[in-house]
Scaffold this motif. Structure first.
Motif, PDB file in Angstrom:
ATOM      1  N   LEU A 312     -13.139  13.202 -22.495  1.00  0.00           N
ATOM      2  CA  LEU A 312     -13.155  11.752 -22.326  1.00  0.00           C
ATOM      3  C   LEU A 312     -14.409  11.314 -21.568  1.00  0.00           C
ATOM      4  O   LEU A 312     -15.082  10.346 -21.947  1.00  0.00           O
ATOM      5  CB  LEU A 312     -11.899  11.308 -21.575  1.00  0.00           C
ATOM      6  CG  LEU A 312     -11.548   9.822 -21.615  1.00  0.00           C
ATOM      7  CD1 LEU A 312     -11.186   9.399 -23.029  1.00  0.00           C
ATOM      8  CD2 LEU A 312     -10.389   9.543 -20.669  1.00  0.00           C
ATOM      9  N   ILE A 313     -14.759  12.040 -20.504  1.00  0.00           N
ATOM     10  CA  ILE A 313     -15.960  11.709 -19.732  1.00  0.00           C
ATOM     11  C   ILE A 313     -17.215  11.952 -20.559  1.00  0.00           C
ATOM     12  O   ILE A 313     -18.164  11.158 -20.523  1.00  0.00           O
ATOM     13  CB  ILE A 313     -15.984  12.529 -18.436  1.00  0.00           C
ATOM     14  CG1 ILE A 313     -14.847  12.089 -17.507  1.00  0.00           C
ATOM     15  CG2 ILE A 313     -17.326  12.400 -17.721  1.00  0.00           C
ATOM     16  CD1 ILE A 313     -14.721  12.925 -16.257  1.00  0.00           C
ATOM     17  N   TYR A 314     -17.236  13.033 -21.316  1.00  0.00           N
ATOM     18  CA  TYR A 314     -18.407  13.353 -22.145  1.00  0.00           C
ATOM     19  C   TYR A 314     -18.662  12.257 -23.183  1.00  0.00           C
ATOM     20  O   TYR A 314     -19.797  11.790 -23.351  1.00  0.00           O
ATOM     21  CB  TYR A 314     -18.194  14.697 -22.816  1.00  0.00           C
ATOM     22  CG  TYR A 314     -19.289  15.099 -23.767  1.00  0.00           C
ATOM     23  CD1 TYR A 314     -20.531  15.518 -23.303  1.00  0.00           C
ATOM     24  CD2 TYR A 314     -19.075  15.090 -25.145  1.00  0.00           C
ATOM     25  CE1 TYR A 314     -21.537  15.885 -24.177  1.00  0.00           C
ATOM     26  CE2 TYR A 314     -20.076  15.468 -26.023  1.00  0.00           C
ATOM     27  CZ  TYR A 314     -21.305  15.863 -25.539  1.00  0.00           C
ATOM     28  OH  TYR A 314     -22.293  16.229 -26.403  1.00  0.00           O
ATOM     29  N   ASN A 315     -17.625  11.822 -23.866  1.00  0.00           N
ATOM     30  CA  ASN A 315     -17.785  10.768 -24.870  1.00  0.00           C
ATOM     31  C   ASN A 315     -18.158   9.440 -24.222  1.00  0.00           C
ATOM     32  O   ASN A 315     -18.927   8.660 -24.797  1.00  0.00           O
ATOM     33  CB  ASN A 315     -16.493  10.620 -25.682  1.00  0.00           C
ATOM     34  CG  ASN A 315     -16.227  11.823 -26.562  1.00  0.00           C
ATOM     35  OD1 ASN A 315     -17.159  12.453 -27.067  1.00  0.00           O
ATOM     36  ND2 ASN A 315     -14.967  12.176 -26.734  1.00  0.00           N
ATOM     37  N   ALA A 316     -17.618   9.173 -23.025  1.00  0.00           N
ATOM     38  CA  ALA A 316     -17.976   7.935 -22.330  1.00  0.00           C
ATOM     39  C   ALA A 316     -19.452   7.936 -21.946  1.00  0.00           C
ATOM     40  O   ALA A 316     -20.110   6.891 -21.987  1.00  0.00           O
ATOM     41  CB  ALA A 316     -17.102   7.763 -21.093  1.00  0.00           C
ATOM     42  N   MET A 317     -19.993   9.098 -21.588  1.00  0.00           N
ATOM     43  CA  MET A 317     -21.421   9.186 -21.276  1.00  0.00           C
ATOM     44  C   MET A 317     -22.270   8.940 -22.512  1.00  0.00           C
ATOM     45  O   MET A 317     -23.283   8.231 -22.456  1.00  0.00           O
ATOM     46  CB  MET A 317     -21.725  10.555 -20.666  1.00  0.00           C
ATOM     47  CG  MET A 317     -21.132  10.776 -19.292  1.00  0.00           C
ATOM     48  SD  MET A 317     -21.392  12.457 -18.683  1.00  0.00           S
ATOM     49  CE  MET A 317     -23.178  12.522 -18.640  1.00  0.00           C
ATOM     50  N   LEU A 318     -21.878   9.520 -23.638  1.00  0.00           N
ATOM     51  CA  LEU A 318     -22.653   9.325 -24.864  1.00  0.00           C
ATOM     52  C   LEU A 318     -22.629   7.875 -25.322  1.00  0.00           C
ATOM     53  O   LEU A 318     -23.626   7.353 -25.834  1.00  0.00           O
ATOM     54  CB  LEU A 318     -22.103  10.226 -25.971  1.00  0.00           C
ATOM     55  CG  LEU A 318     -22.269  11.745 -25.793  1.00  0.00           C
ATOM     56  CD1 LEU A 318     -21.683  12.485 -26.985  1.00  0.00           C
ATOM     57  CD2 LEU A 318     -23.739  12.103 -25.620  1.00  0.00           C
ATOM     58  N   GLU A 319     -21.488   7.216 -25.148  1.00  0.00           N
ATOM     59  CA  GLU A 319     -21.330   5.846 -25.621  1.00  0.00           C
ATOM     60  C   GLU A 319     -21.720   4.806 -24.565  1.00  0.00           C
ATOM     61  O   GLU A 319     -21.589   3.607 -24.822  1.00  0.00           O
ATOM     62  CB  GLU A 319     -19.876   5.623 -26.048  1.00  0.00           C
ATOM     63  CG  GLU A 319     -19.447   6.506 -27.209  1.00  0.00           C
ATOM     64  CD  GLU A 319     -17.945   6.474 -27.429  1.00  0.00           C
ATOM     65  OE1 GLU A 319     -17.229   5.883 -26.584  1.00  0.00           O
ATOM     66  OE2 GLU A 319     -17.486   7.027 -28.442  1.00  0.00           O
ATOM     67  N   ARG A 320     -22.164   5.275 -23.365  1.00  0.00           N
ATOM     68  CA  ARG A 320     -22.501   4.370 -22.260  1.00  0.00           C
ATOM     69  C   ARG A 320     -21.322   3.441 -21.932  1.00  0.00           C
ATOM     70  O   ARG A 320     -21.524   2.259 -21.616  1.00  0.00           O
ATOM     71  CB  ARG A 320     -23.750   3.554 -22.578  1.00  0.00           C
ATOM     72  CG  ARG A 320     -24.983   4.364 -22.896  1.00  0.00           C
ATOM     73  CD  ARG A 320     -25.434   5.189 -21.700  1.00  0.00           C
ATOM     74  NE  ARG A 320     -26.745   5.759 -21.911  1.00  0.00           N
ATOM     75  CZ  ARG A 320     -26.965   6.949 -22.482  1.00  0.00           C
ATOM     76  NH1 ARG A 320     -25.933   7.683 -22.897  1.00  0.00           N
ATOM     77  NH2 ARG A 320     -28.202   7.402 -22.630  1.00  0.00           N
TER      78      ARG A 320
END
Length: 354
Positions: A312-320
């Motif tokens: 969840l954190i990884y995808n949030a970083m990619l999607e800003r």
């Protein structure tokens, strides 16, 4: 640590109610001192959490780009007017200066509102409640494995230091300690998912789960084996070297030599003599282990495409996705600090009891 009997209270005995080492009393800490240390530890963690609130707000905004710029760069988005862009920025929590955004963030956080993720069209709290159980399954599955395996191998190895068994086990643990968590996850994925495909390598459950509840539980556990094993490999060496070092020292103590002279061997010697004296120190290291474990789970979940808080954190970083990233980091920090404080309080009570 050797457990010594207490002297019975008596008017003429100045050391009554205290443990004795030879002729010298060892005063046990008072209940007030223990409570003060526990409360002080809680206060320190509250200060750390307050600092993390500020960091989780400012650090994502230092990354290049923001959610609105990322959204406007997509071809599917039509040209928006400046007013529409400003309205969109306010919906993403980016309206006004950083100071105004931070005040608004603190206000909503004080109400218990972690925000709304427009990317997922769901409240951040709901996303966390869905992701945390999957991460907890991996961590709770890995903790007893590396804790018990590390202590047992360390005691067995340190019982006879510099023997052939000690050299072999220590060399193997040095090799395991040199492998980072993402590399361990990749090796396990290749070994048991590609070369010898006996376990699932992605996801938390099958695409079409079994109809029965027991079948679904078994499928979920099978999907968690490889990620949990990667986490266990990351931490088992820590407890091995801790237990081995203490076992080497204990092996020369008189009470261990006396137990061996009386014929005690095997699990009774390891559990009641070595394990009982190593356990408080091992529990004290569990607080550090939990912190590093939550850091390792980030890489492991990404490798295995596991739907936990790391992914969840990884995808949030990619999607800003700032709102989701802030809420996920704070939720993770709250769990880590709470477990850390609980373990420290438990160790304080164990040390006070002797």
């Amino acid at each position: 640590m050797i457990f010594l009997p207490e002297l019975p209270p008596s008017p003429g005995n100045p050391a009554a109610g205290h443990r004795m080492i030879g002729r010298y009393p060892v005063h046990a800490p008072k209940q007030e001192q223990k409570a003060r240390r526990i409360v002080s530890g809680l206060f320190d963690r509250v200060i750390v959490f307050a600092g993390l609130v500020a960091l989780t707000f400012f650090l994502p905004r230092l990354m290049p780009g923001d959610p609105v710029e990322l959204l406007l760069s997509a071809d599917v988005v039509r040209a928006l007017t400046p007013d529409e862009i400003e309205k969109l920025r306010r919906q993403f929590g980016l309206g006004g200066s950083w100071f105004e955004q931070f005040i608004h963030y603190l206000t909503t956080l004080a109400k218990g509102d972690l925000g709304f993720s427009l990317r997922h069209a769901r409240p951040v709290l709901n996303l966390l409640l869905h992701a945390v159980p999957w991460t907890a399954l991996l961590i709770l599955g890995a903790m007893p494995v590396y804790f018990l395996l590390g202590l047992w191998t360390g005691i067995v190895s340190g019982e006879q230091p510099h023997s052939a068994r000690d050299r072999i086990v220590t060399g193997a643990m040095i090799l395991v300690a040199s492998i980072p968590p993402f590399a361990a996850a990749i090796f396990l994925l290749l070994g048991f998912g590609v070369i010898w495909p006996i376990l699932p390598i992605s996801g938390a459950e099958p695409l079409f789960p079994p109809a029965s509840s027991m079948g679904r539980v078994a499928a979920i556990l099978r999907h968690a084996i490889l990620p949990a094993a990667a986490l266990a490999l990351h931490e088992v060496a820590r407890f091995f070297f801790l237990a081995r070092g203490e076992a080497v020292i204990l092996s020369a103590r008189p009470f261990i030599l006396n137990a061996r002279a009386r014929g005690l061997r095997g699990w009774r010697l390891h559990l009641h003599y070595y394990g009982r004296n190593i356990l408080p120190m091992a529990l004290a290291r569990m607080s550090d282990s939990i912190t590093t474990l939550f850091g390792a789970v980030f890489f492991v979940e990404v490798v295995f495409s596991y739907p936990g808080i790391g992914s969840l954190i990884y995808n949030a970083m990619l999607e800003r996705d700032y709102i989701l990233l802030q809420g996920a980091m704070l939720g993770l920090a709250l769990v880590v600090l709470s477990l850390n404080w609980i373990l420290d309080a438990l160790v304080t009570r164990l040390v006070a009891r002797g």
